[in-house]
Design an enzyme around this catalytic site. Structure first.
Site, PDB file in Angstrom:
ATOM      1  N   LEU A  14       1.080  -0.954  -0.232  1.00  0.00           N
ATOM      2  CA  LEU A  14      -0.420   0.045  -0.431  1.00  0.00           C
ATOM      3  C   LEU A  14       0.716   1.352  -0.202  1.00  0.00           C
ATOM      4  CD1 LEU A  14      -2.826   0.694  -0.176  1.00  0.00           C
ATOM      5  CD2 LEU A  14      -3.181   0.761   2.153  1.00  0.00           C
ATOM      6  N   HIS A  15       0.845   1.277  -1.242  1.00  0.00           N
ATOM      7  CA  HIS A  15       2.276   2.592  -1.210  1.00  0.00           C
ATOM      8  C   HIS A  15       1.780   4.289  -1.937  1.00  0.00           C
ATOM      9  CE1 HIS A  15       2.009   2.408  -5.534  1.00  0.00           C
ATOM     10  NE2 HIS A  15       1.777   1.315  -5.636  1.00  0.00           N
ATOM     11  N   ALA A  16       2.475   5.309  -2.115  1.00  0.00           N
ATOM     12  CA  ALA A  16       1.426   5.899  -1.859  1.00  0.00           C
ATOM     13  C   ALA A  16       0.757   6.458  -3.768  1.00  0.00           C
ATOM     14  CB  ALA A  16       2.668   7.328  -2.025  1.00  0.00           C
TER      15      ALA A  16
END
Length: 85
Positions: A14-16
């Site tokens: 769950l990245h930017a």
């Protein structure tokens, strides 16, 4: 209250980028939406809070939705998680 559990299958976690998409998706909802990992809960409407959970590939998370539009938000978030995470 609606909730679902999800195991992250995206190798980047769950990245930017998906967090930014989540922020846009949730900007107009009335319900309170929370993400839980290892007993820590954060509001999914707060991008930095979500990123602070450091959700990575293989992590199991719980999404909780509380409010008047929770059924619609529940369906939209399940779809989002399947498509992006």
């Amino acid at each position: 209250m609606k909730e679902f559990h999800y195991k992250i299958t995206n190798v980047l976690g769950l990245h930017a980028r998906p967090v930014s998409l989540l922020s846009s998706l949730l900007s107009d909802v009335e319900s309170d939406v929370f993400l839980e990992k290892n007993g820590k809960n954060v509001s999914m409407k707060r991008m930095m809070s979500v990123l602070s959970l450091d959700v990575t590939y293989g992590d199991e998370v719980t999404v909780k939705i509380i409010g008047n539009d929770e059924e619609n938000v529940y369906r939209e978030l399940q779809k989002f998680f399947r498509e992006h995470l």
